[in-house]
Design an enzyme around this catalytic site. Structure first.
Site, PDB file in Angstrom:
ATOM      1  N   ASP A   1      -6.411   0.518   0.576  1.00 59.45           N
ATOM      2  CA  ASP A   1      -6.526   0.759   2.016  1.00 59.45           C
ATOM      3  C   ASP A   1      -7.913   0.288   2.452  1.00 59.45           C
ATOM      4  OD1 ASP A   1      -8.292   2.655   1.106  1.00 59.45           O
ATOM      5  OD2 ASP A   1      -7.507   4.277   2.340  1.00 59.45           O
TER       6      ASP A   1
ATOM      7  N   LYS B   1       0.838  -1.198   0.000  1.00 61.29           N
ATOM      8  CA  LYS B   1       0.000   0.000   0.000  1.00 61.29           C
ATOM      9  C   LYS B   1       0.876   1.253   0.000  1.00 61.29           C
ATOM     10  CE  LYS B   1      -2.086   1.736   3.597  1.00 61.29           C
ATOM     11  NZ  LYS B   1      -2.908   1.913   4.788  1.00 61.29           N
TER      12      LYS B   1
END
Ligand code: SF4
Length: 242
Positions: free
Chosen positions: A148, A130
């Site tokens: 996310d 991420k």
């Protein structure tokens, strides 16, 4: 007599385009919410943003970046002093430890520069896919899907995937979303998750995406009690790629 015409919802891949167009209209200036002036600052800010709001991180980073300007500065930071700078972002001991270790590895392995590939970035302490994709997309203009909590939740509600594993969600979105749009689409989905499609109470009634959203897993209150809009079995037909 003709049978009653059946209305079928378009498959996920056919709903994605209109949703991205709507999101572009809603959030035309989608950009990273973390203030930064270079890739190193974005990397540090993204590490700090775990379990913390962008706003809080942006309050902390001006003083932090004024004190530590290079990867070497971070590598040689006094642990207690660094912790003091980042304390209000939560999990500060871990974050400070990762930032120092990250600084060391940048110096030892990458000449003090932030690397430009997903694998190299993700090999750094405290940096997962991420964070790596955020840095790639916003510091180096290399498209990346950032999965996310918001992107994962909306992808499932929109019927794009059933996966909960962020890496699997990322793979599905990489196939559904055109590559040049990966970074901006991620930002826009995150903004919509924060503004409208909240985790607990999504504002479906006023949501611009409603026509294209099967609202998978959204709980609605009815006279007979809470009801799921679609069961996992029903949503299976919307599964795109596993
Ligand atoms: S219609 Fe509801 S579930 Fe679907 S994106 Fe909008 S707020 Fe989220």
């Amino acid at each position: 007599m003709d049978p009653t015409p059946r209305t079928t919802r378009p498959r996920a891949k056919d709903r994605v385009g209109p949703v991205l167009d709507l999101l572009a209209g809603l959030y035309p200036g989608a950009f990273a919410g973390l203030d930064h002036a270079n890739p190193l600052q974005l990397l540090v800010a993204t590490i700090l943003s775990a379990q913390c709001t962008d706003r809080r991180v942006n309050q902390v980073t001006p003083a932090l970046f004024a004190r530590y300007k290079t990867a070497k500065d971070l590598a040689e930071a006094d642990p207690a002093e660094l912790e003091g700078f980042v304390k209000s972002t939560g999990f500060y001991r871990n974050k400070a430890r990762n930032i120092r270790a990250c600084g060391r590895q940048l110096v030892e392995r990458f000449g003090g520069e932030v690397p430009r590939t997903l694998d190299d970035l993700a090999s750094l302490p405290g940096v997962g896919r991420k964070t790596a994709n955020v840095v790639l997309g916003d510091a180096f203009d290399t498209p990346g899907i950032t999965v996310d909590t918001h992107v994962g939740r909306l992808s499932r509600r929109l019927g794009w995937t059933r996966h909960r594993n962020p890496v699997k969600v990322e793979r599905v979105l990489m196939r559904l979303i055109p590559q040049p749009d990966w970074t901006t689409a991620s930002h826009r989905i995150i903004l919509h998750g924060r503004a409208v499609c909240h985790a607990r109470k999504p504002a479906c009634g006023g949501c611009a995406l409603r026509a294209y959203c099967p609202q998978v897993g959204v709980v609605r209150k009815t006279k007979t009690g809470p009801q799921m809009t679609q069961t996992p079995a029903q949503s299976r037909s919307d599964r795109e790629i596993d």
